[in-house]
Write an enzyme that holds these catalytic residues in place. Sequence first.
Site, PDB file in Angstrom:
ATOM      1  N   PRO A   1       9.653   0.284   1.313  1.00  0.00           N
ATOM      2  CG  PRO A   1      10.851  -1.222   2.588  1.00  0.00           C
ATOM      3  CD  PRO A   1       9.562  -0.480   2.554  1.00  0.00           C
ATOM      4  CG  MET A   2       7.854   0.491  -3.311  1.00  0.00           C
ATOM      5  SD  MET A   2       6.875   1.780  -4.152  1.00  0.00           S
ATOM      6  CE  MET A   2       7.706   3.258  -3.541  1.00  0.00           C
TER       7      MET A   2
ATOM      8  CD  GLN B   1      10.721  -4.409   3.981  1.00  0.00           C
ATOM      9  OE1 GLN B   1      10.773  -4.795   2.823  1.00  0.00           O
ATOM     10  NE2 GLN B   1       9.589  -3.987   4.539  1.00  0.00           N
TER      11      GLN B   1
ATOM     12  CB  CYS C   1       7.387 -10.291   0.120  1.00  0.00           C
ATOM     13  SG  CYS C   1       7.766 -10.424  -1.646  1.00  0.00           S
TER      14      CYS C   1
ATOM     15  CE  LYS D   1       4.691  -2.004   4.068  1.00  0.00           C
ATOM     16  NZ  LYS D   1       4.198  -2.886   3.008  1.00  0.00           N
TER      17      LYS D   1
ATOM     18  N   GLY E   1      -1.701   1.321   2.474  1.00  0.00           N
ATOM     19  CA  GLY E   1      -2.662   0.893   1.471  1.00  0.00           C
ATOM     20  C   GLY E   1      -3.594   2.011   1.047  1.00  0.00           C
ATOM     21  CG  ASP E   2      -6.206   1.587  -1.529  1.00  0.00           C
ATOM     22  OD1 ASP E   2      -5.302   1.152  -2.271  1.00  0.00           O
ATOM     23  OD2 ASP E   2      -7.315   1.034  -1.409  1.00  0.00           O
TER      24      ASP E   2
ATOM     25  N   GLY F   1       3.682   3.733  -0.352  1.00  0.00           N
ATOM     26  CA  GLY F   1       4.330   2.955  -1.391  1.00  0.00           C
ATOM     27  C   GLY F   1       4.038   3.540  -2.760  1.00  0.00           C
TER      28      GLY F   1
END
Length: 383
Positions: A27-28, A81, A112, A154, A216-217, A239
């Site tokens: 989710p963004m 989410q 968050c 998450k 991540g990455d 993401g």
Amino acid sequence: MPSHEPLRLTAPSGGTVEVATPVVLAPMAGITNPAYRQLCLEQGAGLYVCEMITSRGIVEKNPKTLDMLRFAPGETVRSVQLYGVDADVMAKAAHILCDELGVHHIDINMGCPVPKVTRRGGGGALPWKTDRLAEILTKTVAAADVHGVPVTVKTRMGIDDDHQTYLDAGRIAQDAGAAAIALHARTVAQAYSGQARWDAIATLVEAVDIPVLGNGDIWEGVDALRMVEQTGAAGVVIGRGCLGRPWLFRDLADAFAGRPVQPYPTLGEVTAMLRRHAVLLAEIHGERWGLTDLRKHMAWYFKGFPLGGDLRREFAMVSSLAELDALIAQLDPDATYPVQELGTPRGRQGTPRAHVTLPYGWLDSRTIGEEDLSAAESDVSGG
């Protein structure tokens, strides 16, 4: 390369969501609306989660919150989410999502890093209070399980290096009946800066029996395979890596299936994707609002392409499909993809924080009791 197993998210009662390719769209805020989820879904198998929604907004039937709970026609698996700090409100929201909106999967946000959230004890700050975390997860999982809906969590590694929480969060999630836990391998203090520490994902995999998803990455398909191989994660969460690159999900599906990754898109193929995005937004929100919303994506779609400053500015001010088409017509469709951009960070990065903003005395104890944290839910739908 051998293909990988599907990701199976199973509720305590046995209800299961199977994800053919073990890839989840994170989710963004302002990004993962129905149009963008549909766009990514069309590129390859995976699970596509909507923007973060507050539990209190759902329970109180807040119009803005409910408007965010739209689903694209192609979303056969509805994933949401959910964010909240009160266990009873979270449980009620979970019931509404499952019973009234037909949601098939709920992900709980406990990571968050936004200061306006952590300063009130929410988001990535909350797992420090293990009693509240356990209560929220237990009650939310139980409420969703009545409907056979699996719940995942998450989180981040912790508040900072001296106050790590991810192993406790994994244990609590497992005990509560969560179907999986996703770990963004950064602390709240790191925000989106520096490198994700994949070794923490591997440590969590060893510590729990439920599936662990790594975040991540991951910028290319090979990054996802490397993460899974290095950490033993059951899947990955994507993401910022897909910003301006929805075809990353196609590449991920190919990589996990052991197929050769397709050639990088030409500028003409990129603009075809951009226009498809514009049409989806216009269908949902109307042309003017939809094209206005598209503006923030322009820099990501064209990152590294030699457009020139004037043309970039015009794309960033587009307000209609006709304007968009006129601008696209000025581009060279055969221009090759800027390979120098491969493997580089996209979207926000920022710098690490010397101190995470927290409620007074927050770190003095790992428990919170009955303290009211409701202010941590104010105005945070979407992230």
